[in-house]
Write an enzyme that holds these catalytic residues in place. Structure first.
Site, PDB file in Angstrom:
ATOM      1  N   GLU A  99     -62.735  13.676  32.490  1.00  0.00           N
ATOM      2  CA  GLU A  99     -61.615  13.122  31.719  1.00  0.00           C
ATOM      3  C   GLU A  99     -61.212  11.749  32.230  1.00  0.00           C
ATOM      4  O   GLU A  99     -60.889  10.855  31.436  1.00  0.00           O
ATOM      5  CB  GLU A  99     -60.421  14.082  31.758  1.00  0.00           C
ATOM      6  CG  GLU A  99     -60.632  15.335  30.923  1.00  0.00           C
ATOM      7  CD  GLU A  99     -59.413  16.234  30.888  1.00  0.00           C
ATOM      8  OE1 GLU A  99     -58.379  15.862  31.483  1.00  0.00           O
ATOM      9  OE2 GLU A  99     -59.485  17.309  30.266  1.00  0.00           O
ATOM     10  N   HIS A 115     -55.810  16.074  23.254  1.00  0.00           N
ATOM     11  CA  HIS A 115     -55.490  17.463  23.578  1.00  0.00           C
ATOM     12  C   HIS A 115     -54.980  18.246  22.369  1.00  0.00           C
ATOM     13  O   HIS A 115     -54.727  19.452  22.480  1.00  0.00           O
ATOM     14  CB  HIS A 115     -54.455  17.513  24.703  1.00  0.00           C
ATOM     15  CG  HIS A 115     -55.015  17.142  26.043  1.00  0.00           C
ATOM     16  ND1 HIS A 115     -55.254  15.834  26.413  1.00  0.00           N
ATOM     17  CD2 HIS A 115     -55.403  17.909  27.095  1.00  0.00           C
ATOM     18  CE1 HIS A 115     -55.751  15.815  27.638  1.00  0.00           C
ATOM     19  NE2 HIS A 115     -55.858  17.046  28.070  1.00  0.00           N
TER      20      HIS A 115
END
EC number: 3.4.26.1
Length: 315
Positions: free
Chosen positions: A156, A194
């Site tokens: 990430e 997300h």
């Protein structure tokens, strides 16, 4: 104003992390915490990561302006994936500074989490039945912990901090940039990425639509805020990506601070009375005071412990 080509690169980087999560051969309805699903997703994300480590610097080198052209080599090195290499410095190999930056960032985070850290130490010191090794075994030596504490922070941060930030820095003239843009615009990509968890929760059917909506909005908010922190760290440390990775991993390990573990043990699991009960009650108040103190001190520690003058990315 972002050029359309720059926006497409940013959008590609963001989407390219999420797409492999659903390009799996797992049976329909297989949950994200299923070990087979985790392995399949990590394999596909690893392939995408390796591809992007070459594709993104290539796109940056091809799309950068003629007045501030950047080579593929410089774009690749600027990602910060090589420990101790500071691409913007005349003498780029600065391993001692690299270690110093890591140490200071960990100190900053320990200050933020001073309450939970001290609570953890006291719990194991005052509870003879507890075992740090047993806790470590159950907490870390499994595929879920590997995903949450190692794989996710590394991938990430490479995608949503390094690749996004360097795209801004390499494709947009610095005269048109501000630090606020660098900190928050890429962070919004990270936060919105997300939102895909809402789809998974809908598929599982274990939550109401309202609960999913509220949970997703909260997740987008706090991941955007956390993204702002890692972007700040990347800029202040001169592109030290590993500081961001370590912070991300430690924050995943610590999570959101909950009630005092020591207090729960001696008031619920092994309830004590008398003097011990009073001491535990005092500690519980101190614990919450330390939570507040750690949060209040964050602004100062970010300025004093993150980065070193002369090593920062400047506009």
């Amino acid at each position: 104003m972002l050029q359309f080509s720059t926006f497409l690169v940013l959008l590609y980087i963001s989407i390219s992390y999420v797409l492999p999560l659903y390009a799996t051969s797992q049976p329909e309805g297989s949950k994200r915490d299923n070990p087979r699903t985790i392995k399949s997703r990590m394999q596909k994300l690893t392939i995408m990561l390796i591809s992007n480590l070459f594709l993104v610097p290539f796109l940056q080198s091809q799309l950068s302006s003629t007045t501030s052209h950047i080579s593929f080599k410089d774009a690749f090195l600027g990602l910060g994936i090589i420990p101790g290499y500071y691409a913007a410095l005349p003498n780029p190999w600065q391993f001692s500074q690299f270690v110093k930056d890591l140490t200071k960032c960990v100190a900053m985070l320990l200050t933020l989490y001073c309450g939970p850290v001290l609570d953890f130490v006291l719990y194991h010191l005052l509870n003879p039945k507890s075992s740090i090794l047993e806790d470590f075994y159950h907490e870390f030596l499994n595929i879920w912990s590997f995903r949450n504490f190692i794989f996710a922070p590394i991938t990430e941060e490479i995608f949503y901090t390094s690749m996004l930030l360097t795209t801004y820095l390499n494709l947009i003239p610095h005269s048109q940039l501000s630090y606020q843009q660098l900190f928050w615009q890429p962070s919004l990509f990270f936060g919105l990425a997300h939102a895909h968890h809402a789809y998974e929760q809908l598929q599982e059917g274990s939550m109401t639509t309202v609960s999913i909506l509220l949970t997703t909005c909260f997740q987008i908010l706090y991941t955007t805020l956390f993204g702002g922190l890692t972007k700040f760290v990347f800029v202040r440390t001169g592109g030290n990506l590993w500081c961001c990775i370590i912070l991300h991993a430690l924050c995943n390990i610590m999570g959101f601070p909950g009630p005092s573990r020591l207090n729960l043990h001696f008031t619920v699991v092994d309830k004590k009375a008398g003097r011990i009960s009073k001491l535990v009650s005092i500690w519980n108040k101190c614990y919450f005071a330390l939570l507040v103190l750690g949060l209040i001190s964050l602004k100062d520690t970010l300025q004093t412990l993150v980065g070193t003058p002369g090593y920062r990315i400047t506009l």
